[in-house]
Motif scaffolding. Structure first.
Motif, PDB file in Angstrom:
ATOM      1  N   GLY A  42       0.778  -1.232   0.000  1.00  0.00           N
ATOM      2  CA  GLY A  42       0.000   0.000   0.000  1.00  0.00           C
ATOM      3  C   GLY A  42       0.806   1.277   0.000  1.00  0.00           C
ATOM      4  O   GLY A  42       0.248   2.358  -0.159  1.00  0.00           O
ATOM      5  N   ASP A  43       2.138   1.188   0.169  1.00  0.00           N
ATOM      6  CA  ASP A  43       2.976   2.394   0.189  1.00  0.00           C
ATOM      7  C   ASP A  43       3.468   2.677  -1.221  1.00  0.00           C
ATOM      8  O   ASP A  43       4.539   2.233  -1.635  1.00  0.00           O
ATOM      9  CB  ASP A  43       4.156   2.206   1.144  1.00  0.00           C
ATOM     10  N   THR A  44       2.667   3.417  -1.961  1.00  0.00           N
ATOM     11  CA  THR A  44       2.982   3.715  -3.356  1.00  0.00           C
ATOM     12  C   THR A  44       3.462   5.150  -3.528  1.00  0.00           C
ATOM     13  O   THR A  44       3.429   5.691  -4.628  1.00  0.00           O
ATOM     14  CB  THR A  44       1.739   3.481  -4.231  1.00  0.00           C
ATOM     15  N   SER A  45       3.914   5.775  -2.439  1.00  0.00           N
ATOM     16  CA  SER A  45       4.311   7.184  -2.464  1.00  0.00           C
ATOM     17  C   SER A  45       5.612   7.420  -3.214  1.00  0.00           C
ATOM     18  O   SER A  45       5.996   8.571  -3.449  1.00  0.00           O
ATOM     19  CB  SER A  45       4.441   7.717  -1.039  1.00  0.00           C
ATOM     20  N   ALA A  46       6.288   6.338  -3.599  1.00  0.00           N
ATOM     21  CA  ALA A  46       7.523   6.427  -4.392  1.00  0.00           C
ATOM     22  C   ALA A  46       7.740   5.094  -5.068  1.00  0.00           C
ATOM     23  O   ALA A  46       7.205   4.066  -4.642  1.00  0.00           O
ATOM     24  CB  ALA A  46       8.723   6.771  -3.508  1.00  0.00           C
ATOM     25  N   GLY A  47       8.510   5.094  -6.161  1.00  0.00           N
ATOM     26  CA  GLY A  47       8.957   3.838  -6.721  1.00  0.00           C
ATOM     27  C   GLY A  47       9.943   3.197  -5.763  1.00  0.00           C
ATOM     28  O   GLY A  47      10.534   3.863  -4.908  1.00  0.00           O
TER      29      GLY A  47
ATOM     30  N   ASP B 255      18.044  -6.600  -4.789  1.00  0.00           N
ATOM     31  CA  ASP B 255      19.409  -6.091  -4.929  1.00  0.00           C
ATOM     32  C   ASP B 255      19.646  -5.404  -6.268  1.00  0.00           C
ATOM     33  O   ASP B 255      20.785  -5.083  -6.613  1.00  0.00           O
ATOM     34  CB  ASP B 255      20.414  -7.241  -4.775  1.00  0.00           C
ATOM     35  N   SER B 256      18.582  -5.194  -7.042  1.00  0.00           N
ATOM     36  CA  SER B 256      18.735  -4.621  -8.378  1.00  0.00           C
ATOM     37  C   SER B 256      18.554  -3.113  -8.339  1.00  0.00           C
ATOM     38  O   SER B 256      18.206  -2.523  -7.318  1.00  0.00           O
ATOM     39  CB  SER B 256      17.698  -5.241  -9.324  1.00  0.00           C
TER      40      SER B 256
ATOM     41  N   VAL C 164      13.282  -0.420 -10.805  1.00  0.00           N
ATOM     42  CA  VAL C 164      12.311   0.238  -9.930  1.00  0.00           C
ATOM     43  C   VAL C 164      10.900  -0.287 -10.203  1.00  0.00           C
ATOM     44  O   VAL C 164      10.472  -0.368 -11.353  1.00  0.00           O
ATOM     45  CB  VAL C 164      12.343   1.767 -10.145  1.00  0.00           C
ATOM     46  N   ALA C 165      10.205  -0.632  -9.127  1.00  0.00           N
ATOM     47  CA  ALA C 165       8.797  -1.011  -9.217  1.00  0.00           C
ATOM     48  C   ALA C 165       7.941   0.180  -8.776  1.00  0.00           C
ATOM     49  O   ALA C 165       8.150   0.727  -7.691  1.00  0.00           O
ATOM     50  CB  ALA C 165       8.510  -2.218  -8.336  1.00  0.00           C
ATOM     51  N   PHE C 166       6.995   0.566  -9.622  1.00  0.00           N
ATOM     52  CA  PHE C 166       6.031   1.603  -9.282  1.00  0.00           C
ATOM     53  C   PHE C 166       4.688   0.949  -8.981  1.00  0.00           C
ATOM     54  O   PHE C 166       4.246   0.068  -9.737  1.00  0.00           O
ATOM     55  CB  PHE C 166       5.863   2.601 -10.425  1.00  0.00           C
TER      56      PHE C 166
ATOM     57  N   PRO D 160      14.928   0.043  -1.086  1.00  0.00           N
ATOM     58  CA  PRO D 160      14.664  -1.241  -1.754  1.00  0.00           C
ATOM     59  C   PRO D 160      13.541  -2.015  -1.058  1.00  0.00           C
ATOM     60  O   PRO D 160      13.317  -1.876   0.139  1.00  0.00           O
ATOM     61  CB  PRO D 160      15.997  -1.978  -1.638  1.00  0.00           C
ATOM     62  N   VAL D 161      12.848  -2.830  -1.834  1.00  0.00           N
ATOM     63  CA  VAL D 161      11.756  -3.629  -1.307  1.00  0.00           C
ATOM     64  C   VAL D 161      11.969  -5.092  -1.694  1.00  0.00           C
ATOM     65  O   VAL D 161      12.399  -5.386  -2.814  1.00  0.00           O
ATOM     66  CB  VAL D 161      10.396  -3.123  -1.826  1.00  0.00           C
ATOM     67  N   GLU D 162      11.690  -5.988  -0.746  1.00  0.00           N
ATOM     68  CA  GLU D 162      11.753  -7.424  -1.018  1.00  0.00           C
ATOM     69  C   GLU D 162      10.407  -7.844  -1.611  1.00  0.00           C
ATOM     70  O   GLU D 162       9.570  -8.452  -0.943  1.00  0.00           O
ATOM     71  CB  GLU D 162      12.046  -8.189   0.275  1.00  0.00           C
ATOM     72  N   LEU D 163      10.209  -7.493  -2.869  1.00  0.00           N
ATOM     73  CA  LEU D 163       8.931  -7.725  -3.532  1.00  0.00           C
ATOM     74  C   LEU D 163       8.605  -9.220  -3.550  1.00  0.00           C
ATOM     75  O   LEU D 163       9.470 -10.056  -3.828  1.00  0.00           O
ATOM     76  CB  LEU D 163       9.012  -7.176  -4.955  1.00  0.00           C
TER      77      LEU D 163
END
Length: 502
Positions: free
Chosen positions: A203-208, A213-214, A217-219, A358-361
């Motif tokens: 739910g935190d879409t305030s930034a990409g 480790d790449s 960018v995920a938006f 970074p996010v552990e998508l």
């Protein structure tokens, strides 16, 4: 900053039925969405406006917008629309539809008769839009063999380069589907950013967010803002003043009524009133602008820095499903800057630093449950099994063919090309979606099995050593499904044993 993202996609429909499901779907979307959308964007570009939105065009849709059969069919469809307008007994509807059909026909004959690539390339070259690409034939990538996934993405980006003179660095992944590790393939293909649904980022879409480790960018789609327009249960298109999608004049197929009310039967719908609809558009433009402004302030305050809001939709919502959608879009794109809201593309957001930690998508999609159930659930277990079978057969057949010819330079092999073409068509994510949603499920299953049958026929001839028969079958199937003429099986990464021999 606000970014609008549109995802334009239809499965390959040419030569696979006309009505009620088939080419009619393409022509309705073309007339209702693609013609007015590109006309509107060209008009704004002519005023010097740039970076209006990020526009995804899937390779399979781009192929249809350039295909001679589809172009001829579209011209015929537009002419038929004009004739149907003449046959309408309601004078107001007849005049309104005649004017709309005539304008669409003039637009098509002036700008589109030689294909959609020139139209879209003009928007790219004028910096009106950022073009988002994607893999060939719209596969559900997490369930796809890694070699075929890599091939499909690379070929899809090359297809965009061929059509529009630019290789996209951003993509709308089919169904916004993601599995851990896919960011590695994206980076290798030159992809710098891609779309996911909001819940994938919790739910935190305030930034990409860079993924694992790449540097990719995920938006995320901001659901609070996006759902103002369209959600599973509500949104602007359901307003009583807008044209009703489901109510037809049975003699002509034209739509003559307004929504009127959610519980009102079709026979009791009130006649469509353009002035009433225009007033509703203005109210919904104002509501959307205020929603964006409020969300930007809310998120900026929460994170302590300027925030990003991304609203994302299927392009076909605007015009095809929601008749007034293209007009609403143009008024919104004019109103947002007038309200002091900074508008830009996803690439603008990335390069201007709207990127967080970074996010552990994790595994995700934008389907029901935001997981993979639509494409891998019990309702489509047969298609999942079919997909595994055809992919394994295709790769095995091509690998054996290449190993048998390993002592010679590898030449273009039209048989292998068609094997991959039919395989990619068979595993299109559209078929599972249509089955899971019970939307023309019979057509979807039939399409998957037709392409699987084509693959099996060709592969069987190859396995029996009947190269002449295999070539004949490949050419025969190519007459119906000859999209992606630049597809070249030689670019498929070989299996390990083959690579070792080479």
């Amino acid at each position: 900053m606000f970014s609008l993202v549109l995802h334009s996609h239809l499965p390959w429909l040419a030569n696979h039925g006309r009505w009620p499901v088939g080419e009619e779907w393409l022509y309705q979307s073309w007339a209702g969405s693609y013609l007015p959308l590109t006309e509107m964007l060209s008009r704004l570009a002519g005023e010097g406006r740039t970076n209006l939105l990020s526009l995804g065009i899937t390779p399979v849709l781009a192929a249809q917008l350039d295909d001679p059969h589809c172009l001829a069919g579209m011209h015929h469809w537009l002419g038929n629309w004009q004739l149907r307008a003449h046959e309408a007994t309601d004078r107001d509807m007849s005049v309104r539809e005649h004017r709309a059909a005539s304008a669409a026909l003039g637009n098509f004959e002036t700008h589109w008769r030689h294909g959609g690539s020139a139209v879209l390339r003009g928007l790219v070259d004028s910096d009106a839009i950022e073009l988002l690409g994607g893999p060939l034939a719209h596969p559900f990538q997490p369930l796809l063999d890694p070699r075929l996934r890599e091939f499909s993405l690379a070929e899809g980006l090359s297809d965009a380069q061929m059509r529009w003179g630019t290789r996209p660095t951003g993509i709308w992944a089919p169904e916004c589907a993601y599995a851990p590790g896919m960011e590695i393939g994206y980076a290798a293909a030159g992809v710098s950013h891609f779309m996911v649904d909001g819940p994938a980022l919790r739910g935190d879409t305030s930034a990409g967010r860079t993924v694992r480790d790449s540097e990719v960018v995920a938006f995320g789609r901001d659901l609070k803002v996006s759902y103002r327009v369209w959600s599973p249960k509500s949104g602007y298109p359901g307003h009583s003043a807008y044209r009703d999608f489901h109510t037809y004049d049975h003699a002509t197929g034209l739509k003559h009524a307004r929504v009127t009310g959610r519980t009102v039967d079709s026979a009791d719908k009130a006649p469509y009133d353009p002035d009433l609809a225009s007033a509703a558009i203005d109210r919904h433009v104002a509501d959307f602008v205020e929603s964006v402004r409020s969300r930007l302030r809310e998120e900026s305050s929460r994170i302590g820095r300027p925030a990003l809001v991304v609203a994302a939709f299927d392009t076909e919502l605007f015009g095809h499903w929601w008749f007034e959608g293209p007009v609403w879009l143009e008024r919104v794109l004019r109103a947002l800057p007038e309200a002091g809201i900074d508008v830009g593309t996803l690439d603008d957001a990335r390069t201007r630093g709207y990127v967080g930690a970074p996010v552990e998508l994790q595994e995700s999609s934008w389907g029901s449950g935001k997981d993979w159930r639509v494409w891998a659930g019990d309702a489509v277990a047969d298609l999942v099994s079919l997909n595994s079978e055809v992919v394994a057969l295709a790769l095995d057949t091509i690998d054996k063919s290449r190993r048998n010819a390993a002592e010679r330079p590898e030449l273009r092999n039209r048989i292998n090309d068609q094997i991959l073409r039919e395989t990619l068509m068979a595993v299109s994510s559209d078929w599972a979606f249509m089955v899971s949603k019970d939307s023309a499920a019979g057509y979807a299953r039939q399409r998957a099995h037709v392409h699987a049958h084509a693959l099996r026929e060709i592969a069987d001839a190859v396995d029996r050593g009947h190269e002449t028969e295999a070539a004949r079958l490949a050419a025969q199937w190519n007459r119906a499904d000859g999209l992606f003429p630049a597809l070249d099986a030689r670019r498929l990464r070989g299996d390990r044993s083959y690579e070792g021999e080479r």
